[in-house]
Design a protein around this motif. Sequence first.
Motif, short mmCIF file in Angstrom:
data_model
loop_
_atom_site.label_atom_id
_atom_site.label_comp_id
_atom_site.label_asym_id
_atom_site.label_seq_id
_atom_site.Cartn_x
_atom_site.Cartn_y
_atom_site.Cartn_z
N SER A 68 0.84 -1.20 0.00
CA SER A 68 0.00 0.00 0.00
C SER A 68 0.87 1.25 0.00
O SER A 68 2.01 1.25 0.47
CB SER A 68 -0.92 0.01 1.22
N PRO A 119 -4.19 5.21 -3.16
CA PRO A 119 -4.41 3.94 -3.87
C PRO A 119 -4.14 4.10 -5.36
O PRO A 119 -4.42 5.16 -5.95
CB PRO A 119 -5.89 3.64 -3.60
N LYS A 155 -5.50 3.67 -8.26
CA LYS A 155 -6.79 3.45 -8.89
C LYS A 155 -7.03 4.52 -9.95
O LYS A 155 -6.56 5.65 -9.84
CB LYS A 155 -7.93 3.48 -7.86
N ALA A 156 -7.80 4.15 -10.98
CA ALA A 156 -8.12 5.09 -12.05
C ALA A 156 -8.85 6.30 -11.48
O ALA A 156 -9.77 6.16 -10.67
CB ALA A 156 -8.96 4.42 -13.13
N ILE A 204 -7.34 8.76 -9.74
CA ILE A 204 -6.59 9.36 -8.63
C ILE A 204 -5.53 10.30 -9.18
O ILE A 204 -4.76 9.94 -10.07
CB ILE A 204 -5.94 8.27 -7.76
N SER A 208 -5.68 1.07 -14.11
CA SER A 208 -4.94 0.31 -13.10
C SER A 208 -5.21 -1.17 -13.28
O SER A 208 -6.35 -1.59 -13.44
CB SER A 208 -5.36 0.75 -11.69
N ASN A 209 -4.12 -1.97 -13.27
CA ASN A 209 -4.24 -3.41 -13.43
C ASN A 209 -3.84 -4.19 -12.18
O ASN A 209 -3.73 -5.41 -12.24
CB ASN A 209 -3.36 -3.88 -14.60
N ASP A 268 -3.70 -4.45 -7.57
CA ASP A 268 -4.31 -4.11 -6.29
C ASP A 268 -3.33 -4.52 -5.19
O ASP A 268 -2.41 -5.31 -5.41
CB ASP A 268 -5.65 -4.83 -6.11
N GLY A 325 -0.37 -0.34 -15.09
CA GLY A 325 -1.40 0.67 -15.31
C GLY A 325 -0.88 1.77 -16.20
O GLY A 325 0.24 1.71 -16.73
#
Length: 377
Positions: free
Chosen positions: A91, A95, A97-98, A100, A212-213, A215, A227
């Motif tokens: 982390s 995050p 993530k798309a 952001i 984003s690909n 996590d 990503g």
Amino acid sequence: MNRLVPDVRFLAGIAMSVLLASCGNTVPDERTLAAQEAAEKTELSYTIKKKDLILLPAKSGSRAVRTTIGGRVISKNTTQLFAEVQGTIKSTSRPFKAGIDFKKGETLVRIDREEFELSLESQRSAFLNVLTGMLPDLKSDYPDSYDQWLTYVKGYQFGNALKVLPEPKSTEEKFYLTTNQVYQLFFQIKSLEERLSKYTIAAPYSGTITASNIDVGSLVSPGQPLGTIANRLNYELEAGVPISVAERLKKGDKITFANNQLTGSWTGTVVRINKIVDPATQNIPVYFRLEGKGLKSGMYLEGAIEANMQEGVMVIPSAALGRDESVLVLQGDVIRRKAVTPIDFLQDSIVVKGLVEQDVVILNQFDIPVEGSKVAL
């Protein structure tokens, strides 16, 4: 809009007699045949009065014609991220993530590197052990260099990258260091230190994550796509420009762009002009750097470039131009169709070429073909 509706007159009597004759006789007589022939030759009659026409006498002149260009807004930098090492995604403060946003230098992706760090530290300790074992020989054989090597060994701190090696003061000292694999071990460790930096991916510019690909907790391998990020502060626009217009453009020229769904405008500055002509459109791609607030990747913008003066042109309403690039004109008392060449498209009108002073353009809209029809006074 003024629409003219045809006055249709049917020969009811003739049609009725044909119907009765066809019902009462199996073999039509001469009278019936004549009625059928007359009915077949009957056509709709149109009455077009000149007073009902909206006429625009042709007045051609010279005009500075604009060339409209448009294109999609694209980010100046769009980068696809790939993993160069293997490990588990950790982390970060934001995050991955798309959608952001991030700032330049901020950590985007962090891969667990604890195991690799321990292995690297082991290599550094082994290298330090080699240098420590060489100190007695350096003190006796190369006393002038002994102090700098002693300082180097003492200055090493665990967890830090190796510093640059001291310069040998003689060729013999350099050969001695090479024989003891000092340089080989040093560069092997520097290579591992460079690889350690691959476990953390920092933002090369301020931007937005567009895809984003991964996590948190997922395992990635070298070459795996992570990503895509895009610059959110600097945008460009690619527009196809006719060859004749592109030849007059140069780097630094400015053009104002706008979007018909938004208020405001943006200034585009020519930064690159392609040397290849698009074979499909016969246009040359020209790239503009955009300035202004409210820009978003994917927006469609349009601008206009002032072209050369055009002679013999006329402005007509857009509705007057047919799909076949022709207009209706009144020649004497007969309606004719004349081909024209569109030069520029304005908001509600079109600049065309091909009309002469004797032409009178008809602006009416008709529901039926009227070419060749006579106009009554």
